[in-house]
Design a protein around this motif. Structure first.
Motif, PDB file in Angstrom:
ATOM      1  N   SER A  34       0.957  -1.113  -0.176  1.00  0.00           N
ATOM      2  CA  SER A  34       0.310  -0.294   0.228  1.00  0.00           C
ATOM      3  C   SER A  34       0.634   1.237  -0.259  1.00  0.00           C
ATOM      4  CB  SER A  34      -0.457  -0.293   1.301  1.00  0.00           C
ATOM      5  OG  SER A  34      -0.168   0.508   2.154  1.00  0.00           O
ATOM      6  N   SER A  35       0.128   2.479  -0.541  1.00  0.00           N
ATOM      7  CA  SER A  35       0.841   3.934  -0.365  1.00  0.00           C
ATOM      8  C   SER A  35       1.047   3.882   0.805  1.00  0.00           C
ATOM      9  CB  SER A  35       0.308   4.716  -0.681  1.00  0.00           C
ATOM     10  OG  SER A  35      -0.850   4.390   0.192  1.00  0.00           O
ATOM     11  N   PHE A  36       0.593   3.335   2.314  1.00  0.00           N
ATOM     12  CA  PHE A  36       1.006   3.321   3.563  1.00  0.00           C
ATOM     13  C   PHE A  36       3.266   2.527   3.762  1.00  0.00           C
ATOM     14  CE2 PHE A  36      -3.521   4.149   2.920  1.00  0.00           C
ATOM     15  CZ  PHE A  36      -3.310   5.721   3.635  1.00  0.00           C
ATOM     16  N   GLY A  37       3.205   2.280   3.084  1.00  0.00           N
ATOM     17  CA  GLY A  37       4.244   0.949   3.709  1.00  0.00           C
ATOM     18  C   GLY A  37       4.327  -0.064   3.797  1.00  0.00           C
ATOM     19  N   HIS A  38       4.250  -1.181   4.237  1.00  0.00           N
ATOM     20  CA  HIS A  38       4.300  -2.723   4.510  1.00  0.00           C
ATOM     21  C   HIS A  38       5.711  -3.452   4.694  1.00  0.00           C
ATOM     22  CE1 HIS A  38       4.182  -6.808   2.828  1.00  0.00           C
ATOM     23  NE2 HIS A  38       5.214  -6.695   2.640  1.00  0.00           N
ATOM     24  N   THR A  39       4.867  -3.995   5.917  1.00  0.00           N
ATOM     25  CA  THR A  39       6.536  -5.133   7.194  1.00  0.00           C
ATOM     26  C   THR A  39       5.989  -6.363   6.282  1.00  0.00           C
ATOM     27  OG1 THR A  39       6.719  -2.804   8.106  1.00  0.00           O
ATOM     28  CG2 THR A  39       7.397  -5.004   8.795  1.00  0.00           C
ATOM     29  N   CYS A  40       6.860  -7.149   6.009  1.00  0.00           N
ATOM     30  CA  CYS A  40       6.674  -8.496   6.062  1.00  0.00           C
ATOM     31  C   CYS A  40       6.215  -9.007   7.474  1.00  0.00           C
ATOM     32  CB  CYS A  40       7.495  -9.015   5.237  1.00  0.00           C
ATOM     33  SG  CYS A  40       7.921  -8.407   3.342  1.00  0.00           S
ATOM     34  N   PRO A  41       5.271 -10.132   7.152  1.00  0.00           N
ATOM     35  CA  PRO A  41       4.994 -10.599   8.631  1.00  0.00           C
ATOM     36  C   PRO A  41       6.409 -11.660   9.004  1.00  0.00           C
ATOM     37  CG  PRO A  41       3.168 -11.325   7.520  1.00  0.00           C
ATOM     38  CD  PRO A  41       4.230 -10.569   6.198  1.00  0.00           C
ATOM     39  N   PRO A  42       6.194 -12.038  10.317  1.00  0.00           N
ATOM     40  CA  PRO A  42       7.662 -13.303  10.506  1.00  0.00           C
ATOM     41  C   PRO A  42       7.843 -14.045   9.620  1.00  0.00           C
ATOM     42  CG  PRO A  42       6.535 -12.375  12.193  1.00  0.00           C
ATOM     43  CD  PRO A  42       5.856 -11.116  11.185  1.00  0.00           C
ATOM     44  N   LEU A  43       8.892 -15.104  10.399  1.00  0.00           N
ATOM     45  CA  LEU A  43       8.789 -16.415   9.661  1.00  0.00           C
ATOM     46  C   LEU A  43       8.658 -16.906  10.716  1.00  0.00           C
ATOM     47  CD1 LEU A  43      11.899 -16.055   7.531  1.00  0.00           C
ATOM     48  CD2 LEU A  43       9.689 -16.623   6.521  1.00  0.00           C
ATOM     49  N   TRP A  44       7.767 -18.299  11.132  1.00  0.00           N
ATOM     50  CA  TRP A  44       7.450 -19.120  12.144  1.00  0.00           C
ATOM     51  C   TRP A  44       7.882 -20.650  11.051  1.00  0.00           C
ATOM     52  CZ3 TRP A  44       6.840 -17.610  16.670  1.00  0.00           C
ATOM     53  CH2 TRP A  44       5.989 -15.922  16.535  1.00  0.00           C
ATOM     54  N   GLU A  45       8.497 -21.362  12.543  1.00  0.00           N
ATOM     55  CA  GLU A  45       8.988 -22.653  11.871  1.00  0.00           C
ATOM     56  C   GLU A  45       7.786 -23.696  12.765  1.00  0.00           C
ATOM     57  OE1 GLU A  45      13.317 -22.723  11.337  1.00  0.00           O
ATOM     58  OE2 GLU A  45      12.413 -23.627  12.896  1.00  0.00           O
ATOM     59  N   VAL A  46       7.438 -23.492  11.690  1.00  0.00           N
ATOM     60  CA  VAL A  46       6.077 -25.152  11.975  1.00  0.00           C
ATOM     61  C   VAL A  46       6.150 -26.602  12.057  1.00  0.00           C
ATOM     62  CG1 VAL A  46       4.517 -23.041  12.042  1.00  0.00           C
ATOM     63  CG2 VAL A  46       4.809 -24.625  10.205  1.00  0.00           C
ATOM     64  N   CYS A  47       5.307 -27.530  12.434  1.00  0.00           N
ATOM     65  CA  CYS A  47       5.531 -28.947  12.003  1.00  0.00           C
ATOM     66  C   CYS A  47       4.349 -29.661  12.920  1.00  0.00           C
ATOM     67  CB  CYS A  47       7.071 -29.547  12.304  1.00  0.00           C
ATOM     68  SG  CYS A  47       7.229 -30.265  13.958  1.00  0.00           S
ATOM     69  N   ARG A  88      -5.415 -31.473  15.533  1.00  0.00           N
ATOM     70  CA  ARG A  88      -3.875 -32.181  15.563  1.00  0.00           C
ATOM     71  C   ARG A  88      -2.860 -31.010  16.205  1.00  0.00           C
ATOM     72  NH1 ARG A  88      -1.055 -32.640  10.502  1.00  0.00           N
ATOM     73  NH2 ARG A  88      -2.864 -32.551   8.952  1.00  0.00           N
ATOM     74  N   THR A  89      -2.244 -31.165  16.063  1.00  0.00           N
ATOM     75  CA  THR A  89      -1.226 -30.539  17.122  1.00  0.00           C
ATOM     76  C   THR A  89      -0.099 -30.168  16.331  1.00  0.00           C
ATOM     77  OG1 THR A  89      -1.639 -31.609  19.547  1.00  0.00           O
ATOM     78  CG2 THR A  89       0.148 -30.439  19.006  1.00  0.00           C
ATOM     79  N   VAL A  90      -0.087 -28.886  16.506  1.00  0.00           N
ATOM     80  CA  VAL A  90       0.939 -28.068  15.271  1.00  0.00           C
ATOM     81  C   VAL A  90       2.054 -27.615  16.653  1.00  0.00           C
ATOM     82  CG1 VAL A  90       1.797 -26.580  14.219  1.00  0.00           C
ATOM     83  CG2 VAL A  90      -0.658 -27.701  13.601  1.00  0.00           C
ATOM     84  N   LEU A  91       3.494 -27.814  15.913  1.00  0.00           N
ATOM     85  CA  LEU A  91       4.546 -26.828  16.422  1.00  0.00           C
ATOM     86  C   LEU A  91       4.847 -25.555  15.870  1.00  0.00           C
ATOM     87  CD1 LEU A  91       6.194 -30.221  18.248  1.00  0.00           C
ATOM     88  CD2 LEU A  91       4.719 -28.977  19.241  1.00  0.00           C
ATOM     89  N   VAL A  92       4.855 -25.048  16.668  1.00  0.00           N
ATOM     90  CA  VAL A  92       6.124 -23.305  15.879  1.00  0.00           C
ATOM     91  C   VAL A  92       6.741 -22.591  17.029  1.00  0.00           C
ATOM     92  CG1 VAL A  92       4.501 -21.141  15.227  1.00  0.00           C
ATOM     93  CG2 VAL A  92       3.126 -22.876  15.770  1.00  0.00           C
ATOM     94  N   ARG A  93       7.488 -22.293  16.296  1.00  0.00           N
ATOM     95  CA  ARG A  93       8.576 -22.077  17.002  1.00  0.00           C
ATOM     96  C   ARG A  93       9.315 -20.781  15.897  1.00  0.00           C
ATOM     97  NH1 ARG A  93      13.105 -26.711  16.521  1.00  0.00           N
ATOM     98  NH2 ARG A  93      13.803 -26.443  14.101  1.00  0.00           N
TER      99      ARG A  93
END
Length: 95
Positions: free
Chosen positions: A12-25, A65-70
């Motif tokens: 957008s014209s207001f700028g952009h910041t990518c969301p952070p990375l997460w590792e999942v399984c 399901r159970t998901v692990l995130v780090r």
């Protein structure tokens, strides 16, 4: 409209910041090579996104399901219990 080449988010014209990375399984099948990387606003959203991509649309009834995130490279792992069901909704309008 233009989209970010890194995260595919809307620029957008207001700028952009990518969301952070997460590792999942999936907690049931999680070896070192099974971790996948997802960009989301927080760990909970990363768990939901992973579950949504891991499951097909052809299932029936409630599922779980159970998901692990780090954070990438972290040993601090969060565990999320995901429940979901598939539904088909029909809508009608007079022609």
């Amino acid at each position: 409209m233009s989209y970010c080449p890194i995260c595919d988010g809307f620029l957008s014209s207001f700028g952009h910041t990518c969301p952070p990375l997460w590792e999942v399984c999936d907690a049931e099948d999680c070896d070192d090579q099974d971790w996948q990387t997802i960009r989301e606003i927080d760990a909970e959203e990363a768990a939901r996104e992973y579950a949504g991509k891991a499951d097909s649309d052809s299932g029936g009834g409630p599922h779980e399901r159970t998901v692990l995130v780090r954070a990438p490279g972290s040993t601090d792992v969060k565990r999320f219990f995901i429940t979901f069901d598939y539904s088909i909704d029909y809508y009608a309008r007079e022609a």
